[in-house]
Scaffold this active site. Sequence first.
Site, PDB file in Angstrom:
ATOM      1  N   LYS A 167      12.328  52.026  -1.757  1.00 49.36           N
ATOM      2  CA  LYS A 167      11.669  52.489  -0.534  1.00 49.36           C
ATOM      3  C   LYS A 167      12.255  53.805  -0.032  1.00 49.36           C
ATOM      4  O   LYS A 167      11.589  54.549   0.678  1.00 49.36           O
ATOM      5  CB  LYS A 167      11.738  51.418   0.546  1.00 49.36           C
ATOM      6  CG  LYS A 167      10.929  50.189   0.146  1.00 49.36           C
ATOM      7  CD  LYS A 167      10.582  49.299   1.312  1.00 49.36           C
ATOM      8  CE  LYS A 167       9.607  48.212   0.901  1.00 49.36           C
ATOM      9  NZ  LYS A 167      10.150  47.296  -0.134  1.00 49.36           N
TER      10      LYS A 167
HETATM   11  C1  LIG Z   1       9.354  46.515  -0.937  1.00 51.76           C
HETATM   12  C2  LIG Z   1       9.874  46.029  -2.236  1.00 51.76           C
HETATM   13  C3  LIG Z   1       9.027  45.542  -3.254  1.00 51.76           C
HETATM   14  C4  LIG Z   1       7.531  45.410  -3.067  1.00 51.76           C
HETATM   15  O1  LIG Z   1       6.896  46.672  -3.010  1.00 51.76           O
HETATM   16  P1  LIG Z   1       5.432  46.815  -2.375  1.00 51.76           P
HETATM   17  O2  LIG Z   1       5.214  48.277  -2.269  1.00 51.76           O
HETATM   18  O3  LIG Z   1       5.497  46.135  -1.041  1.00 51.76           O
HETATM   19  O4  LIG Z   1       4.484  46.145  -3.306  1.00 51.76           O
HETATM   20  C5  LIG Z   1       9.594  45.156  -4.455  1.00 51.76           C
HETATM   21  N1  LIG Z   1      10.927  45.208  -4.651  1.00 51.76           N
HETATM   22  C6  LIG Z   1      11.773  45.663  -3.699  1.00 51.76           C
HETATM   23  C7  LIG Z   1      13.234  45.673  -3.970  1.00 51.76           C
HETATM   24  C8  LIG Z   1      11.287  46.093  -2.462  1.00 51.76           C
HETATM   25  O5  LIG Z   1      12.138  46.531  -1.518  1.00 51.76           O
END
Ligand SMILES: *Cc1c(COP(=O)(O)O)cnc(C)c1O
Length: 501
Positions: A142
Amino acid sequence: MADHSNAGCDAGVCSRSDLALLHNLRKSTMRYISTRGGMPPKSFSEILLSGLSPDGGLAIPEAYPTITTAELTAWRALSYPALAFEILSRFVDDIPPADLRDIINRSYTAEIFGTPDITPLKTLEPGLHILGLSNGPTLAFKDIAMQLLGNLFQYQLDKTGDELNILGATSGDTGSSAEYAMRGKRGIRVFMLSPLGKMSRFQTAQMFSLQDRNIFNIAIRGVFDDCQDIVKAVSNDHAFKQAHRIGTVNSINWARIVAQVVYYFKGYFAATKTNDQQVSFAVPSGNFGNICAGHVARMMGLPIKHLILATNENDVLDEFFRTGVYRPRTTIETRHTSSPSMDISKASNFERFIFDLTGRNALQVREFWSAVEKGNAFDVSQTPLFAKIKDYGFVSGSSNHAARIVTIRDIHQRYQVLVDTHTADGLKVGLAHRETGVPLICLETALPAKFAESIQEAIGHEPERPAGFEHLEDLPQRFVVKDADVTAVKNFIDEQCGLST
Ligand SMILES: *Cc1c(COP(=O)(O)O)cnc(C)c1O
């Protein structure tokens, strides 16, 4: 594009920048509409700070920009920030190019992401790769979108002289990623609610050790849902929201999606030699943000064969791609798993894909989501839409605790590479869909250091901490504790804003 009224070339001689200007003038403008059809077209900057569209839908480009073979060839040699500029400038036409380039260059540095590659590709064996997306400040993917978002927000607020108070609820990754992106930013405060004592020690320390004066960690005596309810209640108080410039950084923000498009291109170039090759991506999915960016990359013309969607035990998305039924779960039905960032009951970005799947039929999207908002399912299995899913390259599968532990152990034994629980879900489902002759790129969404308990279970010892994180839990922590009470939180925000009620 900004208004280049004197973009002509003197005496018929065009400098390179004149040519670039003319090229940009010819390009059609980029406007955003809503998946529910009720928003007049807007520019990128107009949708940057907003959450949902006024009609309840999500912002999406009027048309996806497409890239030529020549462009794809030229992009192959670009650095991450240079590639990011090429891609972002196709979606952002109301920030002057020099400013956009500067914002990007400050977001994607070796200092912030530990490597000039930003998203390094690790090859396990020929045709099997892991794309490292977790080298940012909070060790999860993220950061890639959020670091850019922080700089875009600040740029926008500097122009308008406005302030923004970001209010959010977190059970881990999103909150800390937002805090690290917004720390020290002029005009921005972050108020992040988390359930007191419910996050891991690592996650707690990561957030609470931030000493920046614009970051406010609010530990709530309650569970995550209490935090989320408070955020909803504050957001629904329109007078308070407006007076205090309350905003969010949730995963439906379009800028976050665009930022994530970049690494699909970067990963493609790293795993192939020529542009006539196809690759497939395996994507650990929750809110459908990451894989939505893959969908956009494919719509732009990146040669992606399959987008392999992986869920954990919370398999609402896998169920849709297998059966055509989208049946969001209730909070009680949502399971707490060892890949917690994928524990979702409905996928907020999914509406963008359905908009495209229906041939951009906003009326149909409205019908589907009126059912969803009543807590019901919608079913495309008996319609032509179901067969169309494969035209978009999607396939899916789900994983569970036992499978992810075995996968972590297996990958470690075979390749001496340690992956986290979310990445393991992606690998598990990705490998099940692997095809000979098609390179498989599995997206790494977090580092194993964040999930020590599961790693211990899989390989018998805890993962190593990356440099700089060794003594995280010993750092002084800065946070306040509040009851699960909307007024208490509002009062706190009010005090920090220095406003009178
Ligand atoms: C947020 C997240 C996801 C999921 O991603 P999306 O964009 O919500 O589908 C998967 N793995 C980790 C470690 C995350 O922080």
